[in-house]
Design an enzyme around this catalytic site. Sequence first.
Site, mmCIF file in Angstrom:
data_model
loop_
_atom_site.group_PDB
_atom_site.id
_atom_site.type_symbol
_atom_site.label_atom_id
_atom_site.label_comp_id
_atom_site.label_asym_id
_atom_site.label_seq_id
_atom_site.Cartn_x
_atom_site.Cartn_y
_atom_site.Cartn_z
ATOM 1 N N ARG A 197 0.861 -1.179 0.000
ATOM 2 C CA ARG A 197 0.000 0.000 0.000
ATOM 3 C C ARG A 197 0.900 1.233 0.000
ATOM 4 O O ARG A 197 2.052 1.175 0.445
ATOM 5 C CB ARG A 197 -0.898 0.028 1.231
ATOM 6 C CG ARG A 197 -1.796 -1.191 1.400
ATOM 7 C CD ARG A 197 -2.590 -1.077 2.705
ATOM 8 N NE ARG A 197 -3.511 -2.189 2.918
ATOM 9 C CZ ARG A 197 -3.232 -3.280 3.631
ATOM 10 N NH1 ARG A 197 -2.036 -3.393 4.205
ATOM 11 N NH2 ARG A 197 -4.126 -4.236 3.781
ATOM 12 N N LYS A 221 -1.571 -2.465 8.157
ATOM 13 C CA LYS A 221 -2.701 -1.913 8.903
ATOM 14 C C LYS A 221 -2.734 -2.488 10.316
ATOM 15 O O LYS A 221 -2.467 -3.662 10.527
ATOM 16 C CB LYS A 221 -4.016 -2.247 8.185
ATOM 17 C CG LYS A 221 -4.291 -1.397 6.956
ATOM 18 C CD LYS A 221 -5.673 -1.699 6.400
ATOM 19 C CE LYS A 221 -6.020 -0.781 5.238
ATOM 20 N NZ LYS A 221 -7.364 -1.069 4.699
ATOM 21 N N HIS A 276 -2.865 1.944 -6.255
ATOM 22 C CA HIS A 276 -3.437 0.770 -5.572
ATOM 23 C C HIS A 276 -3.766 -0.343 -6.553
ATOM 24 O O HIS A 276 -3.863 -1.514 -6.163
ATOM 25 C CB HIS A 276 -4.679 1.170 -4.782
ATOM 26 C CG HIS A 276 -4.975 0.250 -3.638
ATOM 27 N ND1 HIS A 276 -4.176 0.170 -2.512
ATOM 28 C CD2 HIS A 276 -5.966 -0.667 -3.453
ATOM 29 C CE1 HIS A 276 -4.670 -0.726 -1.674
ATOM 30 N NE2 HIS A 276 -5.755 -1.259 -2.228
ATOM 31 N N ARG A 279 -1.229 -3.056 -6.409
ATOM 32 C CA ARG A 279 -1.425 -4.047 -5.325
ATOM 33 C C ARG A 279 -2.431 -5.105 -5.775
ATOM 34 O O ARG A 279 -2.238 -6.297 -5.521
ATOM 35 C CB ARG A 279 -1.890 -3.332 -4.060
ATOM 36 C CG ARG A 279 -2.192 -4.267 -2.881
ATOM 37 C CD ARG A 279 -2.457 -3.429 -1.639
ATOM 38 N NE ARG A 279 -3.141 -4.161 -0.599
ATOM 39 C CZ ARG A 279 -2.536 -4.926 0.312
ATOM 40 N NH1 ARG A 279 -1.223 -5.081 0.286
ATOM 41 N NH2 ARG A 279 -3.236 -5.539 1.247
ATOM 42 N N HIS A 302 -3.725 -9.453 4.672
ATOM 43 C CA HIS A 302 -5.165 -9.469 4.914
ATOM 44 C C HIS A 302 -5.473 -10.259 6.184
ATOM 45 O O HIS A 302 -4.969 -11.369 6.373
ATOM 46 C CB HIS A 302 -5.904 -10.126 3.741
ATOM 47 C CG HIS A 302 -5.971 -9.279 2.517
ATOM 48 N ND1 HIS A 302 -6.192 -9.796 1.258
ATOM 49 C CD2 HIS A 302 -5.839 -7.938 2.344
ATOM 50 C CE1 HIS A 302 -6.194 -8.816 0.371
ATOM 51 N NE2 HIS A 302 -5.978 -7.683 1.011
ATOM 52 N N TYR A 311 -9.910 -11.748 -5.263
ATOM 53 C CA TYR A 311 -9.021 -11.804 -6.416
ATOM 54 C C TYR A 311 -9.188 -13.091 -7.213
ATOM 55 O O TYR A 311 -8.791 -13.155 -8.375
ATOM 56 C CB TYR A 311 -7.568 -11.629 -5.960
ATOM 57 C CG TYR A 311 -7.327 -10.273 -5.358
ATOM 58 C CD1 TYR A 311 -7.295 -9.132 -6.159
ATOM 59 C CD2 TYR A 311 -7.183 -10.116 -3.984
ATOM 60 C CE1 TYR A 311 -7.109 -7.878 -5.597
ATOM 61 C CE2 TYR A 311 -6.990 -8.865 -3.425
ATOM 62 C CZ TYR A 311 -6.958 -7.748 -4.232
ATOM 63 O OH TYR A 311 -6.779 -6.497 -3.681
#
Length: 330
Positions: A197, A221, A276, A279, A302, A311
């Site tokens: 990111r 994150k 993005h 990614r 994730h 995906y």
Amino acid sequence: MSMTVRKVKNRENLYDVDIPLGKDGDRFRKRIYATSEIDALSIETQYRRELGMEAISAFTISKVAEKYIPWMDIHQSPKTAHDKKRMLFASILPYFGQFMPDRITPQIVELYKQKRLEGGRKIYRQINLELLCLQAMLKWGYEQGLCNELPAKLKPLPDKRKIPDVPLPEDIYKIIENASDIFHKSLFCALYHAGLRSQEARSLRWSDISVDGEYMTVNGKGDKRRIVPISSYLLGLLKDNKKESAGEFVWGNIGSFKTAWNATLRRAGLEGITPHHLRHAFATHNLEGNTDLKSVQDMLGHASMSTTQIYLHTTHKRHREQIKKVFDRQ
């Protein structure tokens, strides 16, 4: 509706407030005018405070937020804290602020959703993020002794995530090759080859990169760290960038990121691609190359496998297009 606030039957905008005052059976009763259930509960909350009943529910949502925000600034990433504060001040506190945490019923949450969707706005994902923010704050408040009960899970709106657009590898390499210098070339390559990111790239330090081991440790994150392998191509670009970089951060000075990105797109003769998207391409092209789903989840950072599974739809879509290209002409 609350057990202590009831709508008067067949009387528009009239509500009865009935608050027990103790074990002796004494009660505070009052009929009030309110334009909505949320207003009626807000008035009832004010009566509770006037009656000195703060000890029962302790803190309003606003009071919990006053203590939660400084904690976020210390314990969560700057971006996470910034995003949560934006949601709190823009939407959550103006609506829920004067309520005590124990008063957030499913009905109140549904009214909040309706309010946010007024005017036909399709902001399901944003509302769900706001509810997650509220729930996380109340859970923290419960752990700190600021809320009497552990909050129930707030039901989200149905939000079918859009399958992300994924640029072709040849277009991505056009972008990388048309970067103006090694600084941006290595940065754009890392977004694709490591699935970073933009914020993760900003915080990456040279100490996070193992040249010998050919991997980087990424701070994602929620301050969750993950290890991502470094391709030989990216490793070469990083070494070249290191020769010209004197700072602690690999790409710390990327304040003009958007300007550099747009200029690179023009030189590459492309449009409609964002950083993005690289990614997304990292995930999709790994899956198309038979990388297992769990590995892709780990490399992307994730928390949930379901986030990574989106995906799979992208790869299936591309496979269908290829089948049509090959067989529909026969």
